[in-house]
Design a protein around this motif. Structure first.
Motif: not given
Length: 123
Positions: A37-44, A69-76, A113-123
């Motif tokens: 249920x987090x809100x994530x701040x990412x670079x991808x 996260x709930x607003x993003x694709x299921x894979x995320x 699809x391939x994603x590389x994700x840097x997690x910068x923050x969560x709230x």
């Protein structure tokens, strides 16, 4: 692969695309952990599995994105929980967990699809 914080380069995969979500930690972070249920701040960075062609990158826009996260694709939604801030993770997302089967109306429908994700923050 480049270090977390810099735009990654994704090596062209070999073999057939996986049928299930693949999660690989490239860098394990040591900050707060993302939850479902987090809100994530990412670079991808996102590329198509078959062609290796880049279709999206927050690095190219010069700013990270912040989304529930709930607003993003299921894979995320499945692939980011458990990741810690400061980490970099690679997700290989089959069509069923991305934009659905071919002909689904999205330009990436039917594609792994391939994603590389840097997690910068969560709230």
């Amino acid at each position: 692969m480049t270090a977390a914080g810099e735009k990654p380069e994704i090596e062209a995969p070999e073999g057939p695309a996986p049928a299930t979500l693949e999660i690989t930690d490239i860098v394990v972070g040591d900050g707060p952990e993302a939850a479902a249920r987090s809100t994530v701040n990412v670079h991808y960075l996102g590329v198509e599995y078959e062609t290796g062609e880049e279709f999206d990158s927050s690095w190219n826009r010069g700013q990270s994105i912040n989304f529930p996260l709930a607003n993003l694709i299921a894979g995320w939604q499945q692939g980011i929980p458990g990741m810690k801030v400061g980490g970099r993770r690679k997700l290989v997302v089959p069509p069923a967990l991305a934009y659905g089967p071919a002909g689904g109306g999205h330009r990436l429908s039917g594609k792994t699809l391939i994603f590389v994700i840097d997690l910068l923050g969560v709230s």
